[in-house]
Motif scaffolding. Structure first.
Motif, short mmCIF file in Angstrom:
data_model
loop_
_atom_site.label_atom_id
_atom_site.label_comp_id
_atom_site.label_asym_id
_atom_site.label_seq_id
_atom_site.Cartn_x
_atom_site.Cartn_y
_atom_site.Cartn_z
N LEU A 1 0.87 -1.18 0.10
CA LEU A 1 0.13 0.30 0.01
C LEU A 1 0.68 1.28 -0.01
CD1 LEU A 1 -2.91 0.89 0.31
CD2 LEU A 1 -2.47 1.28 2.78
N ARG A 2 0.62 2.11 -0.81
CA ARG A 2 1.33 3.42 -0.98
C ARG A 2 0.62 4.49 0.29
NH1 ARG A 2 0.24 5.30 -6.84
NH2 ARG A 2 1.51 7.08 -6.25
N SER A 3 1.23 5.32 0.67
CA SER A 3 0.91 6.32 1.78
C SER A 3 -0.10 7.18 1.13
CB SER A 3 2.04 6.91 2.28
OG SER A 3 3.13 5.91 3.03
N TYR A 4 -1.33 7.49 2.08
CA TYR A 4 -2.26 8.40 1.93
C TYR A 4 -2.02 9.52 2.91
CZ TYR A 4 -5.03 5.15 -1.17
OH TYR A 4 -5.56 4.39 -2.29
N GLY A 5 -1.57 9.49 3.83
CA GLY A 5 -1.74 10.63 4.66
C GLY A 5 -3.29 10.52 5.17
N THR A 6 -3.54 11.70 5.33
CA THR A 6 -4.99 11.96 5.64
C THR A 6 -5.79 12.26 4.23
OG1 THR A 6 -4.80 14.16 6.32
CG2 THR A 6 -4.72 12.56 7.85
N LEU A 7 -4.94 12.17 3.28
CA LEU A 7 -5.60 13.01 1.93
C LEU A 7 -6.26 11.73 1.31
CD1 LEU A 7 -2.73 15.25 1.00
CD2 LEU A 7 -5.01 15.75 2.44
N ASP A 8 -6.83 12.21 -0.12
CA ASP A 8 -7.68 11.16 -0.75
C ASP A 8 -6.77 10.06 -1.75
OD1 ASP A 8 -9.75 12.42 0.11
OD2 ASP A 8 -10.08 13.93 -1.53
N HIS A 9 -5.61 10.71 -2.03
CA HIS A 9 -4.45 9.71 -2.93
C HIS A 9 -3.32 10.09 -2.61
CE1 HIS A 9 -3.15 8.21 -6.82
NE2 HIS A 9 -4.14 7.88 -6.99
N PRO A 10 -2.43 8.96 -2.77
CA PRO A 10 -0.92 9.00 -2.49
C PRO A 10 -0.36 10.26 -3.24
CG PRO A 10 -1.58 6.88 -2.55
CD PRO A 10 -2.67 7.67 -3.21
N ASN A 11 -1.02 10.30 -4.49
CA ASN A 11 -0.09 11.78 -5.37
C ASN A 11 -0.42 12.87 -4.97
OD1 ASN A 11 0.71 9.48 -7.19
ND2 ASN A 11 -0.82 9.79 -8.83
N ILE A 12 -1.52 13.10 -4.31
CA ILE A 12 -1.68 14.39 -3.74
C ILE A 12 -1.06 14.47 -2.38
CG2 ILE A 12 -3.52 15.70 -2.63
CD1 ILE A 12 -5.75 14.27 -4.14
N LEU A 13 -0.81 13.55 -1.55
CA LEU A 13 -0.01 13.64 -0.34
C LEU A 13 1.40 14.05 -0.93
CD1 LEU A 13 0.72 13.20 2.62
CD2 LEU A 13 1.06 10.93 2.15
N GLY A 14 1.79 13.48 -1.94
CA GLY A 14 3.22 13.55 -2.38
C GLY A 14 3.29 14.90 -2.88
N GLY A 15 2.24 15.55 -3.79
CA GLY A 15 2.38 16.84 -4.17
C GLY A 15 2.41 17.92 -2.92
N PHE A 16 1.80 17.70 -1.98
CA PHE A 16 1.71 18.49 -0.70
C PHE A 16 3.09 18.63 -0.11
CE2 PHE A 16 0.48 19.06 3.83
CZ PHE A 16 0.55 20.29 3.82
N LEU A 17 3.72 17.26 0.10
CA LEU A 17 4.77 17.21 0.83
C LEU A 17 6.07 17.82 -0.12
CD1 LEU A 17 4.77 13.61 2.41
CD2 LEU A 17 4.06 15.72 3.22
N ILE A 18 6.22 17.90 -1.31
CA ILE A 18 6.84 18.42 -2.25
C ILE A 18 6.96 19.97 -1.84
CG2 ILE A 18 7.55 19.36 -4.80
CD1 ILE A 18 8.68 16.54 -3.76
N PHE A 19 5.62 20.37 -1.92
CA PHE A 19 5.30 21.80 -1.49
C PHE A 19 5.87 22.24 -0.24
CE2 PHE A 19 2.22 24.44 0.71
CZ PHE A 19 2.49 25.88 0.19
#
Length: 300
Positions: A76-94
Motif C-alpha cells: 500500500l502506498r501512503s495516503y496520509g489523511t488525503l484522498d490519494h498518494p499522489n496528492i500527498l506527494g504533491g503536498f509534501l513537495i510543496f
C-alpha cells in the motif's frame, strides 16, 4: 466554484497580510505531521478509517486502492489523511520547497535543526507515496537548489542530507522502487494505458471545442473518465485557448522569475496530474503556492 475558491484564498492571503515565514512554518509543521502519518501507514500497511479526520479505510487487499504490485506482493502506498498518494506527494513537495526557501534565512542553530529535521521527515513521507511525479519534482528541486547555492556549502549539505535519505530508502526497497521506475508490472501498464486514454479524450475535446472549451468541471461528464493528468490540457479542454492563455499569462506575470529554482519544481507536478484544477484540496494548494510566491516577489 473551485476557481473562485482559489482566487478567494489568494485575496484573503493578501488582505490579512500573512507573512511568508509564518505561513511557511505552519505549513511545514502540517506537512511533517502528514509525512509521519504516511510513514506509519506504510509500515503497518493500513490507512485506518476515521470519520473525524475524513479518512477512508485502505489496505493492500482492497482492489482499487493505490498499491505497488510485484514479486514482493502488494504494498500500500501512503495516503496520509488525503484522498490519494499522489496528492500527498504533491503536498509534501510543496512543504519541502518551503523548507528550501527558509534555509537561507535561518540564523540560529535551532532554526537550522528544525528545518533539517522537517525536511528529512518530509522526504521520507514523500518517498513512501511512491509518486513518480513527486520523485521527479524532488530530484529537480534538489538539483536546482544545489546549483543555486553553489557558494554556500552549509545549505548544500542540507540538500545532500535530503538526497541521501531518499537514496537510502530507494536502495533499501529497491525491488519496489524499480517497479515504479520501470513501469513494467501489470498495474503500472494499466496506469499508463488509462492515462493515454484520458489524454486522447482531452485532445478530442480540444479539437472540437478549442476556442471556448466545454466549461469548468465538464471534462469527466463528457468523457465518462477521469480528467487528463495534465492541468494545462484540462484547462484547454474546459476553458478553451483563451482561458489557457490567460492562465499562463497570469503565472508568467506574477510569479518571481528569480525564484524559479523554488517554484519551478512544484509546477512540474501540474504536467502529470489534474488535481490542482479539479479537486478541492489541489485547487487550494495550487493557489496557496501562487499566493506565497507572489508575496515573496512583492517583498523583494
Amino acid at each position: 466554484i473551485r476557481l473562485t475558491e482559489g482566487l478567494f484564498l489568494v485575496w484573503i492571503f493578501f488582505k490579512l497580510r500573512i507573512l511568508f515565514v509564518h505561513a511557511s512554518l505552519v505549513l511545514i509543521l502540517t506537512g511533517s505531521l502528514q509525512a509521519l502519518i504516511g510513514i506509519v501507514e506504510f509500515i503497518f500497511q493500513r490507512v485506518p478509517g476515521s470519520t473525524l479526520l475524513g479518512m477512508a479505510y485502505h489496505s493492500p487487499e482492497i482492489l482499487g486502492d493505490q498499491v505497488v504490485e510485484g514479486v514482493f506482493g502488494r504494498l500500500l502506498r501512503s495516503y496520509g489523511t488525503l484522498d490519494h498518494p499522489n496528492i500527498l506527494g504533491g503536498f509534501l513537495i510543496f512543504c519541502l520547497i518551503l523548507v528550501c526557501a527558509l534555509l537561507p534565512l535561518a540564523k540560529e542553530r535551532f532554526q537550522k535543526m528544525f528545518l533539517l529535521a522537517s525536511g528529512s521527515m518530509l522526504t521520507m513521507g514523500m518517498f513512501f507515496t511512491f509518486s513518480r511525479a513527486a520523485w521527479l519534482a524532488f530530484a529537480v528541486l534538489i538539483l536546482a537548489q544545489w546549483f543555486h547555492f553553489h557558494s554556500r556549502s552549509s545549505i548544500r549539505s542540507a540538500f545532500l542530507a535530503f538526497l541521501g535519505i531518499f537514496l537510502i530508502l530507494a536502495l533499501s526497497s529497491f525491488p519496489v522502487f524499480k517497479t515504479r521506475i520501470q513501469g513494467e508490472s501489470r498495474l503500472e501498464q494499466k496506469s499508463f494505458s488509462e492515462r493515454a486514454t484520458y489524454q486522447a479524450d482531452a485532445f478530442k475535446i480540444i479539437k472540437k471545442n478549442w476556442p471556448t472549451g466545454i466549461g469548468i468541471g465538464n471534462i469527466s461528464v463528457v468523457t465518462g473518465n477521469q480528467p487528463v493528468h495534465n492541468v494545462y490540457l484540462v484547462i484547454f479542454a474546459e476553458l478553451g485557448i483563451f482561458g489557457l492563455l490567460f492562465f499562463l499569462y497570469m503565472l508568467g506575470s506574477f510569479l518571481p522569475r528569480s525564484d524559479i529554482s523554488l517554484w519551478g519544481p512544484f509546477f512540474i507536478l501540474t504536467f502529470f496530474d489534474h488535481y490542482f484544477f479539479t479537486l478541492h484540496f489541489g485547487v487550494l494548494l495550487f493557489w496557496l503556492t501562487f499566493a506565497l510566491f507572489v508575496e515573496v516577489r512583492n517583498k523583494s
